[in-house]
Design a protein around this motif. Structure first.
Motif, PDB file in Angstrom:
ATOM      1  N   ALA A 116      71.247  18.658  10.543  1.00  0.00           N
ATOM      2  CA  ALA A 116      71.431  17.237  10.233  1.00  0.00           C
ATOM      3  C   ALA A 116      70.784  16.884   8.898  1.00  0.00           C
ATOM      4  CB  ALA A 116      70.842  16.371  11.345  1.00  0.00           C
ATOM      5  N   TYR A 117      69.586  17.394   8.654  1.00  0.00           N
ATOM      6  CA  TYR A 117      68.912  17.097   7.385  1.00  0.00           C
ATOM      7  C   TYR A 117      69.707  17.643   6.204  1.00  0.00           C
ATOM      8  CZ  TYR A 117      64.447  15.056   8.906  1.00  0.00           C
ATOM      9  OH  TYR A 117      63.479  14.216   9.383  1.00  0.00           O
ATOM     10  N   SER A 149      60.530  22.082  11.917  1.00  0.00           N
ATOM     11  CA  SER A 149      59.254  21.396  12.151  1.00  0.00           C
ATOM     12  C   SER A 149      58.597  21.910  13.419  1.00  0.00           C
ATOM     13  CB  SER A 149      59.484  19.892  12.282  1.00  0.00           C
ATOM     14  OG  SER A 149      60.316  19.628  13.388  1.00  0.00           O
ATOM     15  N   ASP A 150      59.376  22.569  14.284  1.00  0.00           N
ATOM     16  CA  ASP A 150      58.832  23.109  15.526  1.00  0.00           C
ATOM     17  C   ASP A 150      58.692  24.619  15.380  1.00  0.00           C
ATOM     18  OD1 ASP A 150      61.555  23.243  15.205  1.00  0.00           O
ATOM     19  OD2 ASP A 150      62.008  23.196  17.332  1.00  0.00           O
ATOM     20  N   ILE A 156      70.868  15.196   3.275  1.00  0.00           N
ATOM     21  CA  ILE A 156      70.122  15.183   2.011  1.00  0.00           C
ATOM     22  C   ILE A 156      70.933  15.903   0.943  1.00  0.00           C
ATOM     23  CG2 ILE A 156      67.966  15.800   0.878  1.00  0.00           C
ATOM     24  CD1 ILE A 156      66.642  15.864   3.617  1.00  0.00           C
ATOM     25  N   HIS A 199      63.150  22.964   6.363  1.00  0.00           N
ATOM     26  CA  HIS A 199      62.715  24.037   7.256  1.00  0.00           C
ATOM     27  C   HIS A 199      62.572  23.475   8.653  1.00  0.00           C
ATOM     28  CE1 HIS A 199      58.764  22.202   6.936  1.00  0.00           C
ATOM     29  NE2 HIS A 199      58.859  22.263   5.628  1.00  0.00           N
ATOM     30  N   ILE A 210      65.265  12.076  -1.831  1.00  0.00           N
ATOM     31  CA  ILE A 210      65.956  12.765  -0.740  1.00  0.00           C
ATOM     32  C   ILE A 210      66.260  11.827   0.422  1.00  0.00           C
ATOM     33  CG2 ILE A 210      65.079  15.052  -1.316  1.00  0.00           C
ATOM     34  CD1 ILE A 210      62.999  14.743   0.840  1.00  0.00           C
ATOM     35  N   TRP A 238      54.271  25.752   5.401  1.00  0.00           N
ATOM     36  CA  TRP A 238      55.310  25.607   4.377  1.00  0.00           C
ATOM     37  C   TRP A 238      54.739  24.965   3.121  1.00  0.00           C
ATOM     38  CZ3 TRP A 238      59.594  28.113   5.453  1.00  0.00           C
ATOM     39  CH2 TRP A 238      59.958  28.306   6.777  1.00  0.00           C
ATOM     40  N   PRO A 239      54.986  25.570   1.954  1.00  0.00           N
ATOM     41  CA  PRO A 239      54.456  24.984   0.725  1.00  0.00           C
ATOM     42  C   PRO A 239      55.178  23.693   0.332  1.00  0.00           C
ATOM     43  CG  PRO A 239      55.119  27.289   0.421  1.00  0.00           C
ATOM     44  CD  PRO A 239      55.670  26.840   1.715  1.00  0.00           C
ATOM     45  N   THR A 240      56.433  23.534   0.766  1.00  0.00           N
ATOM     46  CA  THR A 240      57.199  22.362   0.342  1.00  0.00           C
ATOM     47  C   THR A 240      58.269  22.052   1.382  1.00  0.00           C
ATOM     48  OG1 THR A 240      58.548  21.439  -1.429  1.00  0.00           O
ATOM     49  CG2 THR A 240      58.859  23.760  -0.971  1.00  0.00           C
ATOM     50  N   GLY A 241      58.955  20.926   1.219  1.00  0.00           N
ATOM     51  CA  GLY A 241      60.134  20.649   2.028  1.00  0.00           C
ATOM     52  C   GLY A 241      59.911  19.713   3.193  1.00  0.00           C
ATOM     53  N   VAL A 242      61.053  19.397   3.862  1.00  0.00           N
ATOM     54  CA  VAL A 242      61.005  18.540   5.042  1.00  0.00           C
ATOM     55  C   VAL A 242      61.315  19.383   6.269  1.00  0.00           C
ATOM     56  CG1 VAL A 242      61.722  16.501   3.751  1.00  0.00           C
ATOM     57  CG2 VAL A 242      63.426  17.879   4.909  1.00  0.00           C
ATOM     58  N   GLY A 243      60.798  18.950   7.424  1.00  0.00           N
ATOM     59  CA  GLY A 243      60.976  19.723   8.643  1.00  0.00           C
ATOM     60  C   GLY A 243      61.915  19.042   9.611  1.00  0.00           C
ATOM     61  N   GLY A 244      62.912  19.769  10.104  1.00  0.00           N
ATOM     62  CA  GLY A 244      63.812  19.247  11.136  1.00  0.00           C
ATOM     63  C   GLY A 244      63.522  19.924  12.458  1.00  0.00           C
ATOM     64  N   LYS A 245      63.680  19.175  13.547  1.00  0.00           N
ATOM     65  CA  LYS A 245      63.379  19.753  14.866  1.00  0.00           C
ATOM     66  C   LYS A 245      64.605  20.479  15.396  1.00  0.00           C
ATOM     67  CE  LYS A 245      61.599  18.601  19.443  1.00  0.00           C
ATOM     68  NZ  LYS A 245      60.869  19.859  19.599  1.00  0.00           N
ATOM     69  N   GLY A 255      60.456  13.415   8.035  1.00  0.00           N
ATOM     70  CA  GLY A 255      60.437  14.715   7.370  1.00  0.00           C
ATOM     71  C   GLY A 255      59.514  15.740   8.011  1.00  0.00           C
ATOM     72  N   ASN A 256      58.597  15.298   8.856  1.00  0.00           N
ATOM     73  CA  ASN A 256      57.759  16.214   9.637  1.00  0.00           C
ATOM     74  C   ASN A 256      57.135  17.328   8.815  1.00  0.00           C
ATOM     75  OD1 ASN A 256      58.719  14.817  11.988  1.00  0.00           O
ATOM     76  ND2 ASN A 256      60.584  15.995  11.754  1.00  0.00           N
ATOM     77  N   ASN A 292      57.160  17.298  18.016  1.00  0.00           N
ATOM     78  CA  ASN A 292      57.796  18.447  17.387  1.00  0.00           C
ATOM     79  C   ASN A 292      57.191  19.765  17.827  1.00  0.00           C
ATOM     80  OD1 ASN A 292      59.928  18.072  15.281  1.00  0.00           O
ATOM     81  ND2 ASN A 292      58.540  16.416  14.733  1.00  0.00           N
ATOM     82  N   ASP A 309      52.390  17.733   4.520  1.00  0.00           N
ATOM     83  CA  ASP A 309      51.990  17.697   3.116  1.00  0.00           C
ATOM     84  C   ASP A 309      51.402  16.332   2.818  1.00  0.00           C
ATOM     85  OD1 ASP A 309      53.148  20.193   2.794  1.00  0.00           O
ATOM     86  OD2 ASP A 309      55.105  19.325   2.287  1.00  0.00           O
ATOM     87  N   PRO A 369      58.144  13.396   2.123  1.00  0.00           N
ATOM     88  CA  PRO A 369      58.007  13.528   3.571  1.00  0.00           C
ATOM     89  C   PRO A 369      56.548  13.623   3.984  1.00  0.00           C
ATOM     90  CG  PRO A 369      58.791  15.578   2.620  1.00  0.00           C
ATOM     91  CD  PRO A 369      58.802  14.563   1.525  1.00  0.00           C
TER      92      PRO A 369
END
Lengths: 319, 345
Positions: B212-213, B166-167, B217, B164, A166, B198-205, A250-251, A272, A254, A262
């Protein structure tokens, strides 16, 4: 620190004394500020420390809804991204410095040195935006698929290169950080390389040394302590970097062995989440994270100092 | 080395001071200025209203978009004249902190995707499927669960990259509230809240971070406010609503959700509009709520704030429309008027 030489003339003695006190106060003020910062952050984080104990450092959960906070993932992410940054930055920086002092034509040295110092002045958010809009898509399209295909199948280190490509993750963040700290390390390294007495280098050349032998047997040993200092200057910056990291890391809280996944860093988590931390425990946990960053930085810099002292003692000189 | 070592804690100290100062600054502002704080979602329309209101002879409105949680705590502390939150407070909480609450404008939260060859509005998703994607159970775009409701669509055999926030965010609250309503496993798992585990994924603010993410991606899915979808020309998805229809996000489907939501029986407007029953209702429709103190120290300031909101509800709705928000339905505006008359004299 605040010591001044006593002049003979009586009239100036009082003023000199006052000046000495003022400079001493300025120096002590920094120490006081440092102590006050540490104490106030520890105090702000006391609720988190008393609730979770050591579990705050070793805990992998960061579950806001359930009120469970563990700092392991941000600490891990901070250390891993900083380590990648150094792996990228140190060889490149030393290469730059060596090229500028030994190999480059004399007339290019000034402009290139100034360009490197200008790089250091670029705000970190610019690196972050570049990382997100330019570098991350490049990583996702070219570097990461290759790494997954070729490195991901190697037993052992293969675990570091698994998951979907990603472009956002610890590897990207580490490389962006590395690029950010290159100018810091390179400019110090250039200064110290050019401080190597020409006689030493000339002697090595006279003995028939190659450029590599001059670097590895003369320049680097002679400047070792200063170079380590430069590397830790870069490391200090990488550990605390916030904006550039938060764009490309990725914040996500995990824990993953894979560098392509991430993660989170201490500074990014605070940036954040602080505004919307609406329970006492949540806020306290974030302040406690800040305190841990303080502690991590302190430990790293202490190790650097100790290493320098050991090397100096062994070699019997400062540099 | 020293410089960094010392600068770091000082920067942290400054950052710490900053957050606690925000409130004090607003109280010490000019007497003629009405101050508010909270939701970032409502900020574009609120600032446009404030500019229009001032032009039409009204008072200065100073709104700080610090986030819903911050808005709630500041209005509770009495440091601002009004707060704005994307998540309603319960009647009990309102009573205990002596606040009143009413909705001000409607918007929607839209799942957006970035898949090569998939245009806006083409991909169909259901609530439970969206929950499974966000739970990491449906991992690939060509999963039978997705292809079965998107017949004839070429979906790639690639991993889904989940994005998802992040804040902490009211957007996340509305989104996860919807997922919890339609998916029992989501309710039992991550659950609902301004931020969840969150079980998975990246966080955007912020919305802009998620947008943007998703743009950067490949093969990603995220959720953003409708205004971001329009302004960034993102590929939205059509969601299946409670009536079983797939509806695209937009003014009409948001309005249908607002009309069919059960406002009449919601005490203090404590209602989240997700999964509304209307045949064309968009399932993740959201409202921003205004919070005002019922017994402020200086009641004239509350009055001034209310007259601004009355202006917004009456004259400001066309502006809301132009900024991709949706005006409140007329019966709801009438209900708000009588609520203000009863609770905030």
């Amino acid at each position: 620190m605040g010591q001044v030489l006593r002049p003979a003339a009586k009239s100036g003695a009082g003023a000199d004394r006052a000046f000495g006190l003022v400079t001493a106060a300025a120096a002590w003020f920094v120490l006081l500020l440092l102590a006050a910062t540490a104490i106030s952050m520890a105090w702000g984080g006391r609720l988190a420390f008393s609730t979770f104990g050591w579990g705050f450092i070793t805990g992998k959960d960061w579950d806001v809804g359930a009120g469970r906070f563990g700092a392991f993932v941000p600490i891990y992410g901070t250390l891993v991204t900083s380590a990648i940054a150094l792996i990228v930055a140190v060889p490149v920086s030393i290469g730059i410095a060596l090229f500028l002092t030994d190999i480059a034509p004399r007339w290019t040295r000034g402009p290139v040195a100034i360009a490197i110092e200008l790089l250091a002045a670029i705000p970190s958010i610019i690196y972050g935006m570049w990382g997100l809009f330019v570098f991350a898509p490049f990583m996702a399209a070219h570097v990461e698929p290759w790494a997954i295909q070729h490195l991901g199948i190697i037993p052992g280190i293969g675990a570091l290169f698994r998951g979907p490509p990603i472009g956002i993750g610890m590897l990207t963040a580490g490389i962006v950080l590395g690029i950010m700290v290159i100018p810091f390390i390179a400019s110090v390294a250039r200064e110290v390389f050019s401080a190597v007495p020409p006689a030493l280098r000339e002697s090595a050349v006279a003995l028939g040394s190659t450029r590599w032998e001059i670097l590895s047997r003369v320049t680097l040993p002679y400047t070792r302590s200063a170079i380590i200092g430069a590397v830790f200057l870069g490391l200090g910056r990488a550990l605390g970097e916030t904006m550039a990291v938060t764009f490309v890391l990725g914040n996500a809280h995990d824990l993953s062995l894979s560098l392509l996944m991430p993660s989170n860093s201490i500074a990014a988590a605070i940036a954040n989440e602080f505004t919307e931390a609406d329970t006492e425990l949540y806020r306290s946990s974030l302040i406690a994270l800040g305190f841990l960053l303080f502690v991590v930085t302190f430990i790293v810099l202490t190790i650097a100092k100790l290493m320098l002292m050991r090397i100096n003692r062994r070699l019997g000189r400062t540099y | 080395m020293r410089a960094i070592f010392f600068a770091l804690p000082i920067a942290a100290l400054l950052a710490g001071c900053n957050s606690s100062n925000t409130g004090n600054q607003s109280t010490s502002s000019a007497a003629g200025q009405i101050t508010g704080a909270g939701s970032t979602f409502v900020y574009p329309v609120l600032s446009a209203w404030a500019a229009d209101y001032k032009k039409s002879g009204g008072q200065d409105i100073n709104y700080q978009s610090i986030g819903s949680g911050g808005g709630i705590s500041q209005v509770k502390a009495g440091t601002v004249d009004f707060g704005a939150s994307d998540q309603p407070l319960s009647s009990a909480e309102l009573a205990s902190s002596n606040l009143a609450q009413f909705p001000i404008v409607i918007g929607g939260i839209v799942p957006v995707v970035n898949i090569a060859g998939v245009a806006a509005g083409k991909l169909h998703l259901t609530g439970p499927l969206l929950a499974d994607i966000y739970a990491g159970k449906v991992k690939r775009w060509n999963d039978p669960a997705i292809t079965s409701i998107n017949p004839g669509m070429a979906l790639p055999a690639t991993d889904i990259a989940v994005v998802h926030r992040s804040d902490g965010s009211g957007t996340t609250f509305n989104f996860t509230h919807y997922l919890a309503q339609v998916s029992p496993t989501w309710k039992a798992g991550p659950g609902e809240g301004k931020t969840v585990n969150w079980p998975t994924g990246v966080g955007g603010k912020g919305n802009e971070g998620v947008a943007a993410y998703v743009k950067q991606i490949p093969n990603s899915v995220g959720y953003v406010e409708y205004a971001y979808v329009v302004q960034n020309k993102m590929a939205s998805t059509a969601l299946q609503n409670a009536a079983g229809n797939f509806v695209a996000p937009g003014a009409q489907s948001f309005a249908n959700a607002a009309e069919t939501a059960d406002w009449k029986n919601a005490s203090d407007f404590n209602l989240v509009m997700t999964n509304a029953v209307g045949p064309n209702a968009y399932p993740i429709t959201a409202t921003t709520f205004i919070l005002v103190p019922r017994e402020a120290k200086d009641k004239s300031r509350t009055k001034a704030a209310l007259s601004f909101f009355r202006y917004a509800l009456q004259s400001g709705q066309a502006k809301a429309d132009s900024l991709d928000y949706v005006p409140l339905p007329a019966p709801l505006v009438a209900q708000i008027d009588s609520y203000i008359a009863a609770k905030l004299k």
